[in-house]
Write a protein that holds these residues in place. Structure first.
Motif, PDB file in Angstrom:
ATOM      1  N   ILE A   3       0.843  -1.209   0.000  1.00  0.00           N
ATOM      2  CA  ILE A   3       0.000   0.000   0.000  1.00  0.00           C
ATOM      3  C   ILE A   3       0.871   1.249   0.000  1.00  0.00           C
ATOM      4  O   ILE A   3       0.633   2.199  -0.753  1.00  0.00           O
ATOM      5  N   ILE A   4       1.908   1.242   0.843  1.00  0.00           N
ATOM      6  CA  ILE A   4       2.791   2.415   0.930  1.00  0.00           C
ATOM      7  C   ILE A   4       3.476   2.672  -0.408  1.00  0.00           C
ATOM      8  O   ILE A   4       3.495   3.819  -0.905  1.00  0.00           O
ATOM      9  N   HIS A   5       4.035   1.641  -1.036  1.00  0.00           N
ATOM     10  CA  HIS A   5       4.716   1.823  -2.325  1.00  0.00           C
ATOM     11  C   HIS A   5       3.735   2.284  -3.400  1.00  0.00           C
ATOM     12  O   HIS A   5       4.094   3.112  -4.255  1.00  0.00           O
ATOM     13  N   SER A   6       2.516   1.781  -3.353  1.00  0.00           N
ATOM     14  CA  SER A   6       1.496   2.194  -4.320  1.00  0.00           C
ATOM     15  C   SER A   6       1.151   3.675  -4.143  1.00  0.00           C
ATOM     16  O   SER A   6       1.043   4.419  -5.123  1.00  0.00           O
ATOM     17  N   LEU A   7       0.988   4.099  -2.894  1.00  0.00           N
ATOM     18  CA  LEU A   7       0.676   5.508  -2.618  1.00  0.00           C
ATOM     19  C   LEU A   7       1.848   6.410  -3.000  1.00  0.00           C
ATOM     20  O   LEU A   7       1.649   7.509  -3.535  1.00  0.00           O
ATOM     21  N   MET A   8       3.068   5.954  -2.735  1.00  0.00           N
ATOM     22  CA  MET A   8       4.248   6.740  -3.103  1.00  0.00           C
ATOM     23  C   MET A   8       4.312   6.926  -4.613  1.00  0.00           C
ATOM     24  O   MET A   8       4.605   8.021  -5.112  1.00  0.00           O
ATOM     25  N   LYS A   9       4.026   5.859  -5.349  1.00  0.00           N
ATOM     26  CA  LYS A   9       4.038   5.937  -6.805  1.00  0.00           C
ATOM     27  C   LYS A   9       2.962   6.903  -7.305  1.00  0.00           C
ATOM     28  O   LYS A   9       3.181   7.681  -8.234  1.00  0.00           O
ATOM     29  N   GLU A  10       1.810   6.865  -6.648  1.00  0.00           N
ATOM     30  CA  GLU A  10       0.676   7.712  -7.030  1.00  0.00           C
ATOM     31  C   GLU A  10       1.008   9.197  -6.941  1.00  0.00           C
ATOM     32  O   GLU A  10       0.556   9.992  -7.762  1.00  0.00           O
ATOM     33  N   ILE A  11       1.806   9.580  -5.944  1.00  0.00           N
ATOM     34  CA  ILE A  11       2.117  11.004  -5.768  1.00  0.00           C
ATOM     35  C   ILE A  11       3.529  11.363  -6.256  1.00  0.00           C
ATOM     36  O   ILE A  11       4.001  12.479  -6.036  1.00  0.00           O
ATOM     37  N   GLY A  12       4.206  10.417  -6.891  1.00  0.00           N
ATOM     38  CA  GLY A  12       5.541  10.696  -7.417  1.00  0.00           C
ATOM     39  C   GLY A  12       6.598  10.845  -6.349  1.00  0.00           C
ATOM     40  O   GLY A  12       7.549  11.611  -6.501  1.00  0.00           O
ATOM     41  N   PHE A  13       6.460  10.086  -5.288  1.00  0.00           N
ATOM     42  CA  PHE A  13       7.410  10.121  -4.171  1.00  0.00           C
ATOM     43  C   PHE A  13       8.353   8.934  -4.335  1.00  0.00           C
ATOM     44  O   PHE A  13       8.071   7.820  -3.908  1.00  0.00           O
ATOM     45  N   ASP A  14       9.490   9.168  -5.002  1.00  0.00           N
ATOM     46  CA  ASP A  14      10.380   8.054  -5.359  1.00  0.00           C
ATOM     47  C   ASP A  14      11.674   8.031  -4.555  1.00  0.00           C
ATOM     48  O   ASP A  14      12.667   7.431  -4.962  1.00  0.00           O
ATOM     49  N   ALA A  15      11.667   8.692  -3.395  1.00  0.00           N
ATOM     50  CA  ALA A  15      12.872   8.739  -2.559  1.00  0.00           C
ATOM     51  C   ALA A  15      13.166   7.363  -1.964  1.00  0.00           C
ATOM     52  O   ALA A  15      12.258   6.572  -1.710  1.00  0.00           O
ATOM     53  N   ASN A  16      14.429   7.112  -1.734  1.00  0.00           N
ATOM     54  CA  ASN A  16      14.860   5.844  -1.142  1.00  0.00           C
ATOM     55  C   ASN A  16      14.858   5.982   0.380  1.00  0.00           C
ATOM     56  O   ASN A  16      15.863   6.324   1.003  1.00  0.00           O
ATOM     57  N   ILE A  17      13.681   5.733   0.982  1.00  0.00           N
ATOM     58  CA  ILE A  17      13.563   5.871   2.433  1.00  0.00           C
ATOM     59  C   ILE A  17      13.048   4.556   3.037  1.00  0.00           C
ATOM     60  O   ILE A  17      12.416   3.764   2.336  1.00  0.00           O
TER      61      ILE A  17
END
Length: 476
Positions: free
Chosen positions: A195-209
């Motif tokens: 879910i977290i990776h899907s949401l990150m992809k949705e908003i363009g949040f591609d940081a390595n955290i």
């Protein structure tokens, strides 16, 4: 004066190596002596508009320059030192011009410009009461953005690892992205990885955290290690090893143990759960700071009259006099953390002994304790809220009060009902922004969001958590 941006004509580091008596100014905020347009233009226009000047002449511009020069030699407010990570800015080689976020600028430069316009004959609406004019300028300042900007700048000086315990929610991910991209902190995301990776992809949040799911097999070793530590700490309080292992699957228990074991620096939670259910594991696992018997919470309300701290908004249902005094002293420390000198009204339905009710007398007793234990703290009461906030009314009726001539910026309420209702009324009826609840008295930097907090509120709380971690680091 090397004014080219973003790269000065000569790098600052090279220039200062050339000779010891060199004084250099640039247009950059990361070097001393930033020359910024915001120091001049807005305040020149403000002064010109307020006297309805027919033109902006050389006399007015010179007056602005001289006002800036005079201000640079005045003691610098603590909130400016804090925002720039300085112990104490003073006039000299590295400080020849005020900082752009100095809150005194608006009350210092426009009056000089307005006076010059009047003296040079271009003003059509002269100012007659200069003290009143300065007060009007300060009230017009928009202190909400200033305080929030100060918070962010201070957090950025020494960013910390912040756990977002409910990162499988879109608003929490959005907030974590802002915290990361603004340099406020280093997010650690807890929740279901897919879910977290899907949401990150949705908003363009591609940081390595870091993304951690406490229920996953990947975290089995760490869960077992945390469970063992927790069990040993509470084995005589009814906790079994099996129950400890089960609890470590729950993200708030897991997050609290991460904080305890130094795997993170701060923690925020509460977005999707009610407040008491989040407070419980934090008190169980982390506990209170040294010499603190109970925790409390304060909310910073950004109102039209300026910042107003309200306590206790979340924890203590009906505190006694001793607890009220402790809540007031802890709130005072938080107020100072924002670079503001606390002026505290202990509020009730009674004014300075006008009622013998037990409810009023406990506030009176708390004030006595504060006056004895903290003689330099500006606090008084009991008094009604309108008298606390209306300086003219209060000073005329109660000239003996410690609050005479001062603007109250902190209200301590007698119980949770009144504090919680008041801050939510301010928020809804006056559209006042709220930062909080800010937890006070915890051993570690833990802050609990209001259920369904907005993205901005989550970012603000993350900045508070970072600043809290910075402060706790100082006293280790």
């Amino acid at each position: 004066f090397a004014m080219a941006n973003p790269d000065p004509e000569i790098p600052y580091e090279d220039a200062i190596k050339t000779r010891k008596d060199l004084i250099m100014a640039t247009g950059r905020s990361d070097h001393p002596n930033q020359v910024n347009n915001v120091l001049g233009f807005p305040f020149i226009f403000r002064g010109a508009l307020d006297v309805r000047a027919t033109k902006i002449n050389e006399e007015m511009k010179k007056a602005a320059v001289l006002a800036l020069a005079e201000l640079a030699k005045e003691p610098v407010p603590e909130q400016v030192n804090i925002a720039y990570g300085e112990t104490k800015l003073t006039f000299g080689r590295d400080y020849i011009i005020p900082k752009p976020i100095d809150p005194r600028l608006i009350a210092f430069v426009p009056p000089a410009v307005a006076r010059a316009a009047m003296e040079s004959g271009v003003a059509t609406k002269p100012i007659l009461d200069w003290d009143k004019y300065r007060e009007e300028l300060l009230s017009r300042m928009g202190s909400d953005n200033k305080i929030i900007r100060m918070m962010y700048n201070r957090a950025k000086i020494n960013p910390k690892r912040v756990i977002f315990a409910e990162a499988d929610h879109l608003d929490v991910i959005k907030a974590a992205q802002i915290v990361h991209e603004e340099g406020i902190g280093f997010p650690i995301l807890l929740g279901k990885k897919d879910i977290i990776h899907s949401l990150m992809k949705e908003i363009g949040f591609d940081a390595n955290i870091p993304v951690i799911d406490p229920k996953s097999e990947d975290e089995c070793d760490r869960k077992n290690r945390y469970a063992e530590i927790y069990w040993k700490a509470r084995e005589r309080k009814g906790v079994t090893l099996l129950s400890a292992k089960n609890l470590m699957r729950e993200r708030n228990y897991f997050a609290a143990m991460m904080l305890n074991e130094g795997d993170a620096d701060a923690l925020i939670s509460g977005y999707s759960r009610n407040y008491p259910s989040v407070v419980k594991p934090m008190l169980e696992l982390i506990g209170t700071a040294k010499n603190v018997s109970r925790v409390a919470a304060t909310n910073l309300m950004i109102t039209r009259r300026g910042p107003l701290f309200v306590s206790d908004t979340a924890i203590n249902i009906d505190p006694d006099a001793k607890a009220l005094a402790k809540i007031a002293s802890m709130t005072a420390r938080v107020v100072k953390m924002f670079g503001i000198e606390p002026v505290i009204g202990m509020v009730s339905f009674s004014n300075f002994g006008s009622s013998e009710s037990e409810k009023a007398s406990k506030v009176r007793d708390a004030v006595k304790q504060l006056h004895k234990s903290y003689p330099n703290l500006c606090v008084d009461g009991e008094l009604q809220t309108d008298f606390a906030l209306n300086e003219e009314l209060r000073d005329s009726r109660f000239p003996f009060s410690k609050l005479v001539g001062k603007k109250v910026n902190t209200l301590i309420f007698p119980n949770l009902d009144s504090a919680n209702i008041t801050y939510k009324l301010l928020k809804e009826l006056n559209h006042a922004d709220s930062i909080g609840p800010i937890m006070m008295g915890m051993k570690k930097p833990v802050h609990i969001l209001q259920f369904g907090a907005s993205v901005d509120e989550i970012v603000n709380m993350a900045a508070i958590a970072v600043i809290d971690a910075q402060e706790k680091e100082k006293i280790k």
